[in-house]
Design a protein around this motif. Structure first.
Motif, PDB file in Angstrom:
ATOM      1  N   SER B 102       1.040  -1.273   0.274  1.00  0.00           N
ATOM      2  CA  SER B 102       0.076   0.243  -0.160  1.00  0.00           C
ATOM      3  C   SER B 102       0.680   1.110  -0.186  1.00  0.00           C
ATOM      4  O   SER B 102       0.400   2.008  -0.541  1.00  0.00           O
ATOM      5  N   VAL B 105       2.426   1.214  -3.466  1.00  0.00           N
ATOM      6  CA  VAL B 105       2.027   2.626  -4.964  1.00  0.00           C
ATOM      7  C   VAL B 105       1.748   3.633  -3.823  1.00  0.00           C
ATOM      8  O   VAL B 105       1.402   4.956  -5.390  1.00  0.00           O
ATOM      9  N   ALA B 253      -4.928  -0.213   2.514  1.00  0.00           N
ATOM     10  CA  ALA B 253      -5.031   0.030   1.363  1.00  0.00           C
ATOM     11  C   ALA B 253      -6.827  -0.064   0.778  1.00  0.00           C
ATOM     12  O   ALA B 253      -6.418   1.156  -0.091  1.00  0.00           O
ATOM     13  N   CYS B 254      -6.908   0.247   2.113  1.00  0.00           N
ATOM     14  CA  CYS B 254      -8.760   1.756   1.869  1.00  0.00           C
ATOM     15  C   CYS B 254      -7.946   3.094   2.048  1.00  0.00           C
ATOM     16  O   CYS B 254      -8.058   3.948   0.367  1.00  0.00           O
ATOM     17  N   THR B 256      -5.015   4.201   0.097  1.00  0.00           N
ATOM     18  CA  THR B 256      -4.292   3.477  -0.938  1.00  0.00           C
ATOM     19  C   THR B 256      -5.373   3.980  -2.722  1.00  0.00           C
ATOM     20  O   THR B 256      -5.411   4.942  -3.451  1.00  0.00           O
ATOM     21  N   PHE B 258      -8.212   5.822  -1.670  1.00  0.00           N
ATOM     22  CA  PHE B 258      -8.409   7.651  -2.049  1.00  0.00           C
ATOM     23  C   PHE B 258      -7.320   8.178  -3.217  1.00  0.00           C
ATOM     24  O   PHE B 258      -7.517   9.260  -3.640  1.00  0.00           O
ATOM     25  N   ILE B 260      -5.979   6.751  -5.808  1.00  0.00           N
ATOM     26  CA  ILE B 260      -5.501   6.223  -6.838  1.00  0.00           C
ATOM     27  C   ILE B 260      -7.488   6.502  -8.024  1.00  0.00           C
ATOM     28  O   ILE B 260      -7.357   5.876  -8.301  1.00  0.00           O
ATOM     29  N   LEU B 265     -10.566  -1.086  -4.327  1.00  0.00           N
ATOM     30  CA  LEU B 265      -9.388  -0.648  -2.929  1.00  0.00           C
ATOM     31  C   LEU B 265     -10.407  -0.187  -1.619  1.00  0.00           C
ATOM     32  O   LEU B 265     -10.029  -0.966  -0.796  1.00  0.00           O
ATOM     33  N   ILE B 266     -11.280   1.108  -1.775  1.00  0.00           N
ATOM     34  CA  ILE B 266     -11.804   1.517  -0.343  1.00  0.00           C
ATOM     35  C   ILE B 266     -13.107   0.644   0.168  1.00  0.00           C
ATOM     36  O   ILE B 266     -12.761  -0.103   1.387  1.00  0.00           O
TER      37      ILE B 266
END
Lengths: 107, 491
Positions: B102, B105, B253-254, B256, B258, B260, B265-266
């Motif tokens: 995360s 990225v 991950a969440c 990340t 936001f 992209i 992911l969210i």
């Protein structure tokens, strides 16, 4: 239209996207709480391994970062991210599956 | 098809993946549907990856394919080679990898957007970057969050995995076990300063969107913070930490997502975040401690006025032998086995199963009483017993078995201590006061299999061992069960 108006327009579009994403986030948290609360303690370890694998969804972002072809640094970071996220996903689901098979064979 | 069509189809595939994740987790609500559920989850992941590969705007394939191949091979090897007893540390390790991916990225995206901003608007439509525009403030905040949570998840998980793997190393000629709580002098201040520094650097990232330097400072600081909050936590509190880190990997991950602008992911991150928080909460409740207390206070730092071990045990502890316990089983109708971390350490689960099967074949009803925090991760005992082919309907939760314990003839406690300590009910000043326990002291006879009278993690003596209806069988867990099985066969 001058630059400032363009920027303002972009900013308001960004704002709308943000609100939409936040809405998705909040609703997903509620769904998560509803679903996970019903998981029995017996399955808590497989749940952790499985939800762990799901958190490897970052692989989606990593793939784009590694494949966008936008400079060595960005690609390199994406490449490492793809490896780590894939280990997370593949390993997590397999371990979870291994454990759940043990629970199932007694039925 | 135009670009916008492709994007729509890709986003619909992400929606499908999200739905599959939710159904997958829903499958885990029963052992019968669990395997199918996880397969749906894996299918969801496949759909998401496929959609990204086909329609994610990937231009150069070398690193994408190489990364997927290497990751898959390593993942498969790790998952297949690992013995089931090592699963807690492996889950911790995977957690850390997720967190690391995360923040990498998010870092990559930041580098990309800065590049796009400085080189002008000549790279339209690549990745999610807004070419030539200023990076919006919410993206910078999300990038900071992803960097901080991801990095602390990585280092926290590595430390946790080391503790769970009982890693030891030499330090100034002494052997040091990672699983011991390491308490630095002034650690609260150091941790606090480190956290404040992280927040300041987050602000610097938002204020200086033209450089990625601060981002890497944040990653480094958050790594230190992750180490600082994990090293003071002792072995028995690991279930809480593992659950919390699980939650963090989801939140990373969440964040990340936001960065992209990606809904899958969210959604997936939020599900995992919620799951980890629920488990954390269950574990804390099962110890009657708040999360703050688990994270920042040391349990059982001796000398808090409780009775000493000598007072509790002196002249009152009765020892027994395998043959004697076998005779107890002769007249027993109901037997309950209470496993703890000691069962995992001595790998006793198969020996336990053999004894349970033998007793059942002689008409004794055998059940298992599982305390929520027995072991080193949530549900640890259940997995070990399932590995030994013990049907899950024999495993009773604490709340389910407690009301029936008076009707139990023999309780066998193997490698558990604090979770059966009646002091939790009787002494409000004890460090484990109010912790829900399995009330084995109410059974007619209690046999405690333990190597010595050493205290559990809470560091306090256990009056159960000196109770009138308790017999101590001093032995290693596995050996004890092998001897018990042999003795029952002979009788």
């Amino acid at each position: 239209m001058d630059n400032i108006a363009l920027l303002a327009q972009a900013a308001s579009a960004d704002g709308a996207t943000l609100v939409m994403l936040l809405t998705v986030f909040v609703l997903a948290v509620f769904v998560g709480f509803e679903v996970i609360t019903k998981v029995p303690p017996t399955l808590h370890t497989p749940l952790m391994a499985g939800s762990n694998a799901v958190s490897g969804i970052t692989v989606v972002g990593a793939l784009v970062a590694a494949g966008a072809g936008q400079g060595a640094l960005s690609t390199g970071l994406g490449f490492v991210a793809v490896i780590l996220a894939t280990i997370n996903v593949v390993g997590g689901f397999l371990v979870s599956h291994r454990m759940l098979e043990m629970f199932r064979k007694k039925d | 098809m135009t670009d916008s069509h492709i994007e729509t189809i890709r986003n619909l595939a992400y929606l499908l993946a999200s739905v599959l994740f939710i159904f997958g987790l829903k499958g885990l609500t029963h052992p019968r549907t669990a395997v199918r559920g996880m397969q749906m989850g894996a299918l969801g992941m496949f759909v998401a990856v496929l959609a990204t590969v086909v329609a994610g705007g990937i231009l150069s394939w070398t690193w994408v394919v190489a990364g997927l191949l290497i990751g898959s091979i390593v993942g498969v090897l790790m998952a297949i080679k690992i013995p089931l007893t090592d699963i807690p540390q492996m889950v911790a390790l995977f957690n850390g990898f997720g967190g690391a991916a995360s923040f990498l990225v998010a870092g990559s995206e930041l580098v990309l957007r800065i590049g796009a901003g400085s080189s002008g608007a000549d790279t339209p439509g690549t990745s999610q970057a807004v070419a030539g525009a200023v990076i919006p403030i919410q993206s910078l905040i999300a990038i900071s969050a992803s960097g901080m949570i991801g990095s602390l998840t990585l280092l926290g998980s590595l430390i946790a995995a080391g503790k769970l793997h009982e890693v030891s190393f030499s330090w100034g000629g002494k052997k040091v076990w990672m699983s011991n709580a390491l308490l630095l002098p002034g650690r609260h201040a150091i941790t606090g300063i480190c956290f404040a520094a992280c927040l300041i650097v987050c602000a610097l990232i938002v204020m200086n969107p033209s450089t990625s330097a601060w981002y890497w400072v944040l990653v480094a600081l958050a790594a230190v913070f992750g180490i600082l909050i994990t090293i003071p936590i002792g072995g028995a509190d690991m279930p809480v930490v593992i659950a919390l880190l699980n939650s963090y990997s989801g939140l990373a991950a969440c964040a990340t997502g936001f960065v992209i602008n990606n809904t899958v992911l969210i959604i997936a991150g939020a599900l995992v975040g919620a799951s980890g928080l629920i488990l954390t909460n269950i574990m804390c409740k099962a110890m009657n401690r708040s999360l703050t207390n688990v994270m920042f206070a040391k349990l059982g730092q001796g000398g808090d006025g409780g009775p000493s071990a000598d007072d509790v045990y002196e002249g009152k502890v009765k020892t027994t032998s395998a043959e004697e316990v076998a005779m107890l089983f002769d007249g027993a109708r109901r037997v309950v086995i209470v496993p703890g971390y000691g069962m995992a350490v001595s790998q006793a689960q198969h020996a336990v199963r053999d004894l349970a099967n033998l007793l059942e074949s002689r008409g004794v009803e055998v059940e298992f009483a599982i305390h929520p925090v027995a072991g080193r991760m949530p549900g640890h005992m259940n997995v070990l017993l399932a590995e030994a082919d013990i049907p899950y309907d024999k495993l009773k939760e604490m709340d389910e078995i407690n009301p029936t314990l008076e009707t139990i003839d023999v309780a066998l406690v193997v490698g558990a201590n604090d979770v059966v300590n009646p002091v939790a009910r009787t002494d409000p000043s004890s460090p484990i006061a109010g912790m829900p326990i399995i009330d084995v002291d109410k059974c007619r006879t209690v046999v405690v299999i333990k190597r010595s009278l050493s205290p559990g993690f809470a560091g306090i003596p256990n009056p159960l061992f000196a109770a009138d209806n308790t017999l101590m069988l001093f032995n290693d867990g596995k050996k004890a069960f092998l001897e018990l099985t042999a003795a029952v066969k002979e009788s």
